[in-house]
Design an enzyme around this catalytic site. Structure first.
Site, mmCIF file in Angstrom:
data_model
loop_
_atom_site.group_PDB
_atom_site.id
_atom_site.type_symbol
_atom_site.label_atom_id
_atom_site.label_comp_id
_atom_site.label_asym_id
_atom_site.label_seq_id
_atom_site.Cartn_x
_atom_site.Cartn_y
_atom_site.Cartn_z
ATOM 1 N N ASP A 1 -21.749 -42.046 -10.270
ATOM 2 C CA ASP A 1 -21.240 -42.896 -9.169
ATOM 3 C C ASP A 1 -19.820 -43.281 -9.938
ATOM 4 O OD1 ASP A 1 -22.520 -44.096 -6.315
ATOM 5 O OD2 ASP A 1 -20.616 -44.799 -6.910
ATOM 6 N N ASP B 1 -25.360 -38.046 -2.110
ATOM 7 C CA ASP B 1 -25.251 -38.793 -0.850
ATOM 8 C C ASP B 1 -24.012 -39.443 -0.917
ATOM 9 O OD1 ASP B 1 -26.607 -40.197 1.048
ATOM 10 O OD2 ASP B 1 -27.116 -41.750 0.149
ATOM 11 N N LYS C 1 -24.971 -34.756 1.735
ATOM 12 C CA LYS C 1 -24.536 -35.494 2.810
ATOM 13 C C LYS C 1 -23.112 -35.307 3.466
ATOM 14 C CE LYS C 1 -23.714 -40.061 2.708
ATOM 15 N NZ LYS C 1 -23.935 -41.448 2.525
#
Length: 193
Positions: free
Chosen positions: A69, A109, A149
């Protein structure tokens, strides 16, 4: 109406997860058994760490999960979980293969920073999805699984058609924990060719 501290938010805090998103993954996993003991998992867009924590608990000591991330990870991670703070576009395949040659499951995600302009947000979401699919093609084992997603929109059909060329079974899922006002949906792809 947007309710920030809803049932899932309160449940996540009570159960020690940093975000309510864990219940999206939990619901999908309970139906499709994506995460198993000993799995090698790559997770994109992992901060603040709810999916990492949930997955690490299932894969156990024999498994490994690598989370990536741009945002910092403030949560302490178990020994079988690794975190890379980086933009996914800045990492090479070799950077990720440093943890293992291939992964059994790729979770994404990731979401773009939204602008409020529907088509722009959809396009940014699709660009992240295309990057995820590229990583899935190159880092997933044969029969590997993908959970991705995306924002609902017209171009999602082409994305799903592209994914169907590479996986045996593909379906769209909208878990109960997705906020009613959200346009997010998950693409589940099983059995990488």
């Amino acid at each position: 109406m947007y309710i920030h501290k809803d049932h899932y938010f309160k449940k996540a805090k009570k159960e020690g997860y940093p975000a309510r998103s864990v219940y999206k993954l939990q619901e999908i996993n309970q139906c499709h058994r994506l995460i198993k003991p000993g799995c090698k998992v790559l997770e994109l867009g992992c901060s603040p760490g709810s999916w990492l924590k949930y997955s690490a608990g299932i894969i156990g000591e024999r498994g490994i999960i690598v989370g990536i991330d741009k945002q910092k990870m403030t949560q302490a991670l178990p020994d079988n979980a690794h975190f890379i703070q980086a933009d996914i576009n800045q990492l090479s395949l070799d950077d990720l293969r440093g943890f293992c040659d291939c992964f059994d499951l790729l979770l994404s995600d990731m979401a773009p920073a939204t602008t409020g302009i529907k088509w722009a947000d959809e396009q940014a979401s699709l660009e992240l999805a295309e990057k995820t699919l590229y990583l899935a093609q190159n880092l997933l084992s044969k029969e590997g699984k993908l959970l991705l997603k995306v924002f609902e929109g017209g171009e999602i059909k082409n994305l799903v058609l592209n994914i169907k060329k590479q996986f045996k079974k593909v379906q769209l899922i909208r878990p109960a924990a997705v906020r009613k006002t959200s346009r997010e949906i998950y693409v589940l792809a099983l059995g990488k060719n």
